[in-house]
Design an enzyme around this catalytic site. Structure first.
Site, PDB file in Angstrom:
ATOM      1  N   ASP A   1     -14.999  -1.037  -7.503  1.00  0.00           N
ATOM      2  CA  ASP A   1     -15.871  -1.279  -6.490  1.00  0.00           C
ATOM      3  C   ASP A   1     -16.809  -0.129  -6.568  1.00  0.00           C
ATOM      4  O   ASP A   1     -17.028   0.338  -7.448  1.00  0.00           O
ATOM      5  CB  ASP A   1     -14.914  -1.184  -5.290  1.00  0.00           C
ATOM      6  CG  ASP A   1     -14.034  -2.235  -4.982  1.00  0.00           C
ATOM      7  OD1 ASP A   1     -14.293  -3.221  -5.437  1.00  0.00           O
ATOM      8  OD2 ASP A   1     -12.860  -1.784  -4.521  1.00  0.00           O
TER       9      ASP A   1
ATOM     10  N   ASN B   1     -11.449  -2.064   3.857  1.00  0.00           N
ATOM     11  CA  ASN B   1     -11.537  -2.049   2.273  1.00  0.00           C
ATOM     12  C   ASN B   1     -12.606  -2.609   1.654  1.00  0.00           C
ATOM     13  O   ASN B   1     -13.189  -3.614   1.874  1.00  0.00           O
ATOM     14  CB  ASN B   1     -10.159  -2.981   1.977  1.00  0.00           C
ATOM     15  CG  ASN B   1      -9.926  -3.220   0.628  1.00  0.00           C
ATOM     16  OD1 ASN B   1     -10.362  -4.241   0.174  1.00  0.00           O
ATOM     17  ND2 ASN B   1      -9.241  -2.334  -0.132  1.00  0.00           N
TER      18      ASN B   1
ATOM     19  N   LYS C   1      25.138  10.906 -15.644  1.00  0.00           N
ATOM     20  CA  LYS C   1      26.065  11.359 -16.435  1.00  0.00           C
ATOM     21  C   LYS C   1      25.853  10.915 -17.803  1.00  0.00           C
ATOM     22  O   LYS C   1      26.135   9.701 -17.931  1.00  0.00           O
ATOM     23  CB  LYS C   1      27.619  11.340 -15.934  1.00  0.00           C
ATOM     24  CG  LYS C   1      28.548  11.882 -17.002  1.00  0.00           C
ATOM     25  CD  LYS C   1      29.230  10.531 -17.355  1.00  0.00           C
ATOM     26  CE  LYS C   1      29.931  10.987 -18.590  1.00  0.00           C
ATOM     27  NZ  LYS C   1      30.037   9.841 -19.671  1.00  0.00           N
TER      28      LYS C   1
ATOM     29  N   ARG D   1      -8.245  -5.563   5.373  1.00  0.00           N
ATOM     30  CA  ARG D   1      -8.611  -6.119   4.069  1.00  0.00           C
ATOM     31  C   ARG D   1      -8.910  -7.439   4.105  1.00  0.00           C
ATOM     32  O   ARG D   1      -7.855  -8.085   4.646  1.00  0.00           O
ATOM     33  CB  ARG D   1      -7.503  -5.822   2.871  1.00  0.00           C
ATOM     34  CG  ARG D   1      -7.718  -6.263   1.595  1.00  0.00           C
ATOM     35  CD  ARG D   1      -6.681  -5.963   0.622  1.00  0.00           C
ATOM     36  NE  ARG D   1      -5.485  -6.551   0.708  1.00  0.00           N
ATOM     37  CZ  ARG D   1      -4.298  -6.199   0.110  1.00  0.00           C
ATOM     38  NH1 ARG D   1      -4.192  -5.242  -0.940  1.00  0.00           N
ATOM     39  NH2 ARG D   1      -3.369  -6.808   0.359  1.00  0.00           N
ATOM     40  N   GLU D   2      -9.970  -7.968   3.792  1.00  0.00           N
ATOM     41  CA  GLU D   2     -10.470  -9.610   4.025  1.00  0.00           C
ATOM     42  C   GLU D   2     -11.211  -9.759   2.798  1.00  0.00           C
ATOM     43  O   GLU D   2     -12.395  -9.712   2.433  1.00  0.00           O
ATOM     44  CB  GLU D   2     -11.469  -9.697   5.177  1.00  0.00           C
ATOM     45  CG  GLU D   2     -10.775  -9.344   6.550  1.00  0.00           C
ATOM     46  CD  GLU D   2      -9.763 -10.618   6.899  1.00  0.00           C
ATOM     47  OE1 GLU D   2     -10.202 -11.647   6.407  1.00  0.00           O
ATOM     48  OE2 GLU D   2      -9.006 -10.361   7.735  1.00  0.00           O
ATOM     49  N   LYS D   3     -10.279 -10.251   1.642  1.00  0.00           N
ATOM     50  CA  LYS D   3     -10.787 -10.643   0.198  1.00  0.00           C
ATOM     51  C   LYS D   3     -11.449 -11.738   0.082  1.00  0.00           C
ATOM     52  O   LYS D   3     -12.436 -12.204  -0.608  1.00  0.00           O
ATOM     53  CB  LYS D   3      -9.608 -10.679  -0.661  1.00  0.00           C
ATOM     54  CG  LYS D   3      -8.968  -9.200  -0.953  1.00  0.00           C
ATOM     55  CD  LYS D   3      -9.999  -8.299  -1.797  1.00  0.00           C
ATOM     56  CE  LYS D   3      -9.336  -6.917  -2.045  1.00  0.00           C
ATOM     57  NZ  LYS D   3     -10.153  -6.177  -2.892  1.00  0.00           N
TER      58      LYS D   3
ATOM     59  N   THR E   1       1.714  -9.956  -3.166  1.00  0.00           N
ATOM     60  CA  THR E   1       0.522  -9.898  -2.031  1.00  0.00           C
ATOM     61  C   THR E   1      -0.982  -9.634  -2.575  1.00  0.00           C
ATOM     62  O   THR E   1      -1.837  -9.675  -1.921  1.00  0.00           O
ATOM     63  CB  THR E   1       0.844  -8.924  -0.764  1.00  0.00           C
ATOM     64  OG1 THR E   1       0.782  -7.608  -1.324  1.00  0.00           O
ATOM     65  CG2 THR E   1       2.039  -9.267  -0.136  1.00  0.00           C
TER      66      THR E   1
ATOM     67  N   CYS F   1      33.586   7.102 -20.045  1.00  0.00           N
ATOM     68  CA  CYS F   1      33.409   6.167 -19.161  1.00  0.00           C
ATOM     69  C   CYS F   1      34.782   6.672 -17.770  1.00  0.00           C
ATOM     70  O   CYS F   1      34.393   6.315 -16.687  1.00  0.00           O
ATOM     71  CB  CYS F   1      34.010   4.798 -19.422  1.00  0.00           C
ATOM     72  SG  CYS F   1      32.862   4.112 -20.567  1.00  0.00           S
TER      73      CYS F   1
END
Length: 530
Positions: free
Chosen positions: A89, A69, A358, A39-41, A136, A436
């Site tokens: 995309d 990607n 419970k 992935r290289e945006k 990320t 409880c």
């Protein structure tokens, strides 16, 4: 056939200072990464091509497929194994026309509509997420959550489409991710996509290897949940025998039971725990959680008093208990009373895996999103579920844990079996914190069950303790002790009942036997009584 188990998504911007991208990639492959998505945006086409070409050479060296990607052109240029596209995309239909036959196409999905579209488009796999919040990638859609993934996976039943969980997955939450995302039809993820846990590591080989260890342990059943496997060979007699064995184990081993519980009933819960033979510790500070998780036998999380400091402790305590393979008993007190409680419970159950949940009928209905039963604060309104057996079984399958529905009749299920118990006394409802206390009893017995699951009896035979029996044991210890306490001549009402209850819990643990179990039935998946 691609193995999607450990799906690495690259991100050069996350590399530690001085770390070479190509060296990091090769180390990750050596550690066990099974597929790589590059992935290289923010890279121009020439640089992206150069990085992809060199990455492809390294991946080929280890016979690991490379997926690109977004960029179909880059995938074509480097002869990649596949392309992964997002919702905005290139459409799958067009990408399929441009790419060679056999090229894998994956698409990111966040909801049922996107998943349905991906399946109809004929994708090879889907990336479902975000499973957790992540830094990320900027999220434009809501986090699906661990439990939400299971609902989406059901849509893949009957298809050949593979599924990869993506978004915020790390070593600390991987086991929770794998277990919690399994659908009610037992459809599991085919893999998990990881970014920063490997890319940002100074030791990517070791990081990948640790992730592979968890993946392998989960698939072999050798994990925290090994004592939660559903079984069909239970009978009323074997259940009672198992409960007695667990009760004895608690008394003999005195396990530490960590309890983050309702401030109203701390003393009552602690006294009940001690009476059973276990040892309570009531700690809520975040800084203590990791240390306590190493020494406790079980964790009880009760949201009766949902103050910020306690809530922060609950989030961390559950995660630490999961990491140490300790049972977690969860009591979503009054979950239907406010949106805040509902939101908090969802966050907790998406943060860690409960071993037992419970609650009364109203609380569990709110948790399941059912309108069949209503609640008023912490109390249930109305006559209850028309088919409580099916309800608890289905909820157990959905939450992947044992469900205990308390009431005049108690229903306990592990998703396959349902135990129906009708012990107890009306005075239990007249004292503060009886619910409880039930959670404390269950946690104590689950701690005993886990000790048995790891040990042998005096004759050298392997003793199988499990969470289902632990939950049954906790309920029986309380309800039968309540019956015995109510029969005592010194009990005149609620004020004298509670001390007598503690006495009988203490005596029951020492008798190592069960008084009278009324109405105990066990129903298997086909609803036939054992």
């Amino acid at each position: 056939m691609i193995d999607y188990s450990l799906y690495l998504v690259t991100g050069r911007e996350l590399l530690p200072q001085g770390q070479d991208y190509f060296d990091s990639l090769e180390q990750s492959l050596q550690g066990g990464v099974t597929v790589v998505q590059i992935r290289e945006k923010n890279t121009d086409t020439r640089e992206f091509l150069d990085v992809a070409l060199r990455s492809k050479v390294i991946c080929d060296r280890y016979n690991v497929p490379l997926i690109v990607n977004d960029r179909v052109d880059i995938a074509l240029a480097v002869q990649a194994a596949g392309v992964h596209v997002g919702q905005s995309d290139m459409p799958v239909s067009i990408a399929r026309k441009l790419l060679p036959r056999g090229t894998v196409i994956g698409v990111s999905c966040n909801n049922i509509q996107e998943l349905d579209k991906a399946v109809s488009d004929g994708v090879d796999y889907v990336g479902i997420g975000a499973v957790w919040s992540t830094t990320t990638k900027t999220l434009n859609k809501p986090v699906v959550g661990v439990r939400g993934v299971g609902e989406l996976l059901r849509k893949l039943d009957g298809t050949s489409v593979k599924a990869v969980g993506i978004g915020g997955i790390k070593l600390k939450n991987l086991l929770r991710t794998l277990h919690g995302t399994v659908s009610t039809t037992n459809r599991a993820l085919d893999g998990v996509a990881v970014v920063s846990e490997i890319v940002a590591s100074t030791r990517p080989r070791e990081a990948a290897a640790k992730l592979c260890e968890v993946l392998s342990a989960f698939r072999s059943g050798d994990s925290i949940f090994k004592a939660m496997r559903t079984r069909s060979e239970y009978t009323a007699g074997s259940v009672i025998d198992g409960v007695v064995q667990i009760m004895s184990c608690v008394r003999d081993h005195n396990p530490l039971v960590h309890q983050i519980t309702n401030n109203v009933s701390i003393a009552q819960s602690a006294n009940a725990t001690i009476a059973l033979g276990a040892s309570p510790i009531m700690a809520t500070t975040v800084q203590e959680m990791e240390d306590i998780s190493r020494i406790n036998g079980a964790l009880l999380v009760n949201i009766g008093t949902l103050v910020p400091t306690a809530y922060e402790g609950m989030v961390v305590a559950g995660s630490c208990a999961n990491a140490q393979k300790k049972p977690v008993v969860f009591d979503p007190v009054g979950v239907g009373a406010s949106h805040f409680r509902q939101s908090s419970v969802n966050t907790l159950l998406d943060s860690w895996q409960a071993s037992v949940i419970k609650g009364n009928a109203g609380e569990l209905a709110a948790l399941a999103g059912s309108n069949e039963v209503q609640s008023k604060g912490v109390d249930t309104i109305g006559s209850g579920f028309k088919d409580p057996v099916s309800f608890v079984r289905n909820l157990a399958r959905k939450e992947r844990c044992v469900i205990v529905m308390s009431g005049e009749i108690d229903y306990i299920s592990d998703g396959a079996n349902v135990a129906v118990l009708s012990n107890g006394h009306q005075l239990l409802g007249q004292i503060t914190g009886s619910g409880c206390i039930a959670g404390s009893c269950i946690a104590s017995h689950c701690a005993g069950a886990m000790i048995l699951a790891q040990g042998e009896d005096k004759e050298g035979k392997l003793v199988i303790g499990d969470i289902f029996l632990g939950a049954i044991g906790g309920i029986l210890a309380l309800t039968i002790s309540a019956e015995l306490a109510a029969l005592r001549e010194d009990v005149k009402g609620p004020g004298t009942f509670f001390p007598a209850l503690i006495d009988e819990l203490f005596n029951a643990a020492r008798r190592k036997c069960v008084h009278t179990v009324r109405g105990l039935t066990q129903k298997c998946a086909d609803d036939k009584p054992a």
